[in-house]
Design an enzyme around this catalytic site. Structure first.
Site, PDB file in Angstrom:
ATOM      1  N   ASP A 131      53.755  36.606  21.424  1.00 40.01           N
ATOM      2  CA  ASP A 131      55.145  36.164  21.516  1.00 40.01           C
ATOM      3  C   ASP A 131      55.406  34.948  20.623  1.00 40.01           C
ATOM      4  O   ASP A 131      56.473  34.830  20.021  1.00 40.01           O
ATOM      5  CB  ASP A 131      55.506  35.830  22.971  1.00 40.01           C
ATOM      6  CG  ASP A 131      55.727  37.082  23.809  1.00 40.01           C
ATOM      7  OD1 ASP A 131      55.980  38.155  23.232  1.00 40.01           O
ATOM      8  OD2 ASP A 131      55.646  36.980  25.053  1.00 40.01           O
ATOM      9  N   HIS A 160      59.452  31.769  25.557  1.00 45.10           N
ATOM     10  CA  HIS A 160      60.378  32.013  24.444  1.00 45.10           C
ATOM     11  C   HIS A 160      61.264  30.804  24.150  1.00 45.10           C
ATOM     12  O   HIS A 160      61.558  30.523  22.987  1.00 45.10           O
ATOM     13  CB  HIS A 160      61.249  33.231  24.735  1.00 45.10           C
ATOM     14  CG  HIS A 160      60.472  34.513  24.745  1.00 45.10           C
ATOM     15  ND1 HIS A 160      59.757  34.936  23.645  1.00 45.10           N
ATOM     16  CD2 HIS A 160      60.278  35.438  25.704  1.00 45.10           C
ATOM     17  CE1 HIS A 160      59.171  36.087  23.942  1.00 45.10           C
ATOM     18  NE2 HIS A 160      59.462  36.420  25.184  1.00 45.10           N
ATOM     19  N   HIS A 174      48.786  37.853  24.901  1.00 47.33           N
ATOM     20  CA  HIS A 174      50.190  38.253  24.760  1.00 47.33           C
ATOM     21  C   HIS A 174      51.079  37.038  24.495  1.00 47.33           C
ATOM     22  O   HIS A 174      52.058  37.127  23.739  1.00 47.33           O
ATOM     23  CB  HIS A 174      50.687  39.038  25.977  1.00 47.33           C
ATOM     24  CG  HIS A 174      52.028  39.638  25.702  1.00 47.33           C
ATOM     25  ND1 HIS A 174      52.190  40.835  25.029  1.00 47.33           N
ATOM     26  CD2 HIS A 174      53.272  39.150  25.896  1.00 47.33           C
ATOM     27  CE1 HIS A 174      53.472  41.065  24.854  1.00 47.33           C
ATOM     28  NE2 HIS A 174      54.159  40.059  25.368  1.00 47.33           N
ATOM     29  N   HIS A 218      81.856  22.532   7.143  1.00 46.27           N
ATOM     30  CA  HIS A 218      81.705  23.876   6.556  1.00 46.27           C
ATOM     31  C   HIS A 218      80.266  24.326   6.621  1.00 46.27           C
ATOM     32  O   HIS A 218      79.581  24.337   5.621  1.00 46.27           O
ATOM     33  CB  HIS A 218      82.178  23.855   5.104  1.00 46.27           C
ATOM     34  CG  HIS A 218      82.436  25.221   4.541  1.00 46.27           C
ATOM     35  ND1 HIS A 218      81.471  25.992   3.945  1.00 46.27           N
ATOM     36  CD2 HIS A 218      83.565  25.958   4.501  1.00 46.27           C
ATOM     37  CE1 HIS A 218      81.979  27.135   3.526  1.00 46.27           C
ATOM     38  NE2 HIS A 218      83.245  27.150   3.856  1.00 46.27           N
ATOM     39  N   HIS A 264      58.221  41.455  19.577  1.00 46.88           N
ATOM     40  CA  HIS A 264      56.973  42.184  19.326  1.00 46.88           C
ATOM     41  C   HIS A 264      56.965  42.830  17.942  1.00 46.88           C
ATOM     42  O   HIS A 264      55.957  42.781  17.236  1.00 46.88           O
ATOM     43  CB  HIS A 264      56.738  43.242  20.418  1.00 46.88           C
ATOM     44  CG  HIS A 264      56.587  42.638  21.782  1.00 46.88           C
ATOM     45  ND1 HIS A 264      56.612  43.377  22.930  1.00 46.88           N
ATOM     46  CD2 HIS A 264      56.425  41.345  22.178  1.00 46.88           C
ATOM     47  CE1 HIS A 264      56.466  42.574  23.986  1.00 46.88           C
ATOM     48  NE2 HIS A 264      56.356  41.332  23.537  1.00 46.88           N
TER      49      HIS A 264
HETATM   50 ZN   LIG Z   1      56.169  39.612  24.786  1.00 45.85          ZN
END
Ligand SMILES: [Zn+2]
Length: 438
Positions: free
Chosen positions: A241, A264, A237, A343, A80
Site C-alpha cells: 500500500d 493510506h 501488504h 491561479h 494495488h
Molecule cells: Zn491494500
C-alpha cells in the site's frame, strides 16, 4: 548515480474480475503511453472516456482505500495496480477500466504483476525523474502512524505493522526492486479486522468482499480461504500500500521510508510533504541559462527596451539572437509569482495568456532591434493559432522562442512563437505586430 530511462508497456494487456465495493464485473486494460505521460486512469464506461491523472492533487479519499478523481469522475482502490506499475518499473501507462474500480483479484497485487509481465516493460528515450531525499522528513498522525523518509541511494522500506492491542505486530525491511516486489510483496493480500468490516457488511458497502479476496482477522484468529502466504503477510501488504500511495507523487523516490503503523491517510500526508519539498527545491535550483549565440541581453538591458515592469515583465533575459529574425528569451517561473496566488489556490498554474504576453515581449525586442535602422516600433495587434499544450508550473524555466516570418509592406510583421519547458512545447501562437513611427 547512473541515469535511468523512463519505461512503458510493450503492448496492451487486460483481464476481468470483480470490483470490491460494487461486486460488479470489471475489465481492466493496461495500455502503453508516451514519455512524461505518467500513469492515467481512463473510464471507458463513461461518455467521452474521461481520464484521471495519478497525482496527489487528485486524491479524494483515503478511507480503507485510495480514491482519486477529477471533476465528478472517480476511481477507487487504485493503490494495488499503482504499486505494481511503479514497483515493476512502469513510468508511463494508461489504466483503462469499464467501472470505477479495478478488479480486486485475490486482494494482492499479483494479478497486476502478471499482467505487466504479459505486456512487457520497455525503455523510452527520456530519463526518469526522481525525488532524492536530501534530509530527513516525517509525518505522523494522532492515531500513532509515523512515516519517516531518510536519504538513501536506493528505494527502501522498513515497516512495522501492529493491529489493535498490538496484535499481529510484524516488521520487515527491504530494498524494493522489481524482483523483490514480485516475490516478497505483491502476493501479500489485503487484511481487515472483523470489528472494522462488520458494520460495512451490515450496510452492504463491500458487495464484492469475501474470504477469497481478503484475510479477516477476528480476535487472535485469521480467517481466509487460502492459508497465509507469509507468516508476516500483513506487514508486506502494508508495504504494498505504501508503494501504491507513493505513486501519487508522479515520480520515483530515492530514499529509505521507515513506517510505523502506516495507513493510506499518513501515506498520502508523506506524498504531500514530498511534493511540497520538491516544489521548494525546484524553485531554488532553477537553471541559470547563460548567454549564447550572438550574445543576449540581461534584465537591465531588456528593461531599457521594454516599458514593462514587475509584475508584468514576462522575460528575465534574452539568451540569443539568430540572424535578424530569431530570438530566444527565458523566464524562471517561481512559486513567488503573484499570479499563482489566485491561479489557482492549492493548484498553481501559469496562465496561458501570460505566456502569450511573454511571447509578445520577446518578439517586441526583436522588432526593436530592426527598428533601430527603420526608426519604427512594433505594437502587438493580434494573436492567432494560439495553443496551450502543457501546464507551466512553479519551478519551470520557460524558454520563449520567436521567429519573424513576415514583414508585409513594411507595415505589418508576423512572428511564430512558442514556449518550451524541459524540451517540450508548452504553448505556441502566431503574433501580429503593426509598425508605427516613433
Ligand atoms: Zn491494500
Amino acid at each position: 548515480m547512473a541515469a535511468e530511462f523512463q519505461h512503458t508497456l510493450g503492448k496492451a494487456a487486460g483481464f476481468s474480475g470483480t470490483s470490491l465495493h460494487t461486486g460488479e464485473k470489471v475489465t481492466l486494460k493496461l495500455q502503453p503511453a508516451p514519455i512524461d505521460h505518467g500513469i492515467k486512469f481512463k473510464r471507458k464506461d463513461l461518455q467521452e472516456e474521461p481520464t484521471i491523472d495519478t497525482k496527489i492533487d487528485n486524491l479524494k479519499t483515503v478511507e480503507r482505500a485510495t480514491t482519486i478523481g477529477e471533476g465528478s469522475v472517480r476511481v477507487h482502490t487504485v493503490e494495488h495496480v499503482l504499486a505494481a506499475l511503479s514497483a515493476m518499473g512502469v513510468d508511463n501507462a494508461i489504466v483503462e477500466m469499464d467501472a470505477n474500480e479495478p478488479p480486486i483479484g485475490d486482494g494482492s497485487a499479483s494479478a497486476y504483476v502478471e499482467l505487466i509481465k504479459r505486456a512487457g516493460v520497455v525503455a523510452q528515450e527520456a530519463s526518469r525523474r526522481f525525488f532524492d531525499a536530501r534530509e530527513p522528513m516525517h509525518v505522523e498522525s494522532k492515531a500513532g502512524s509515523l512515516l519517516v523518509l531518510l536519504p538513501d541511494d536506493k528505494f527502501r522500506i522498513s515497516c512495522t505493522q501492529a493491529g489493535p492491542e498490538n496484535r499481529f505486530t510484524q516488521f520487515l525491511s527491504t530494498e524494493v526492486t522489481p524482483a523483490v516486489f514480485e516475490r516478497e510483496i505483491a502476493p501479500a493480500r489485503t487484511f481487515v479486522y472483523y470489528e472494522d468490516v462488520q458494520p460495512l457488511i451490515d450496510k452492504n458497502l463491500i458487495k464484492g468482499g469475501s474470504l477469497e479476496n481478503a484475510i479477516v482477522v477476528r480476535g487472535e484468529s485469521v480467517l481466509s480461504k487460502e492459508p497465509l502466504r507469509f507468516l508476516d503477510e500483513f506487514v508486506r501488504h502494508k508495504m504494498l500500500d505504501i508503494i501504491g500511495d507513493l505513486a501519487l507523487l508522479g515520480c520515483r523516490v530515492r530514499g529509505h521510508i521507515v513506517a510505523v503503523k502506516p495507513g493510506h491517510s499518513t501515506n498520502a500526508e508523506l506524498v504531500r510533504a514530498i511534493a511540497r519539498e520538491q516544489a521548494r527545491s525546484m524553485a531554488v535550483a532553477i537553471k541559470q541559462p547563460t548567454l549564447r549565440g550572438e550574445g543576449g541581453l540581461d534584465t537591465d538591458e531588456l528593461m531599457q527596451i521594454l516599458p514593462h515592469r514587475y509584475p508584468f515583465l514576462m522575460v528575465d533575459r534574452i539568451i540569443s539572437f539568430e540572424g535578424d529574425n530569431k530570438i530566444t528569451g527565458v523566464k524562471s517561473v517561481t512559486i513567488n509569482e503573484p499570479f499563482f496566488q489566485g491561479h489557482f489556490p492549492g493548484h498553481p498554474v501559469m496562465p496561458g495568456v501570460l505566456q502569450v504576453e511573454a511571447m509578445a515581449q520577446v518578439a517586441c525586442i526583436l522588432l526593436f532591434r530592426l527598428s533601430k535602422t527603420s526608426g519604427r516600433l512594433g505594437y502587438f495587434m493580434s494573436a492567432d493559432q494560439v495553443k496551450f499544450r502543457k501546464p507551466v508550473l512553479p519551478g519551470d524555466t520557460l524558454f520563449i522562442h520567436a521567429e519573424l516570418t513576415k514583414a508585409r509592406g513594411n507595415r505589418l510583421a508576423r512572428a511564430n512563437c512558442h514556449c518550451v519547458v524541459n524540451d517540450s512545447v508548452v504553448s505556441e501562437g502566431e503574433l501580429m505586430f503593426a509598425f508605427l513611427d516613433k
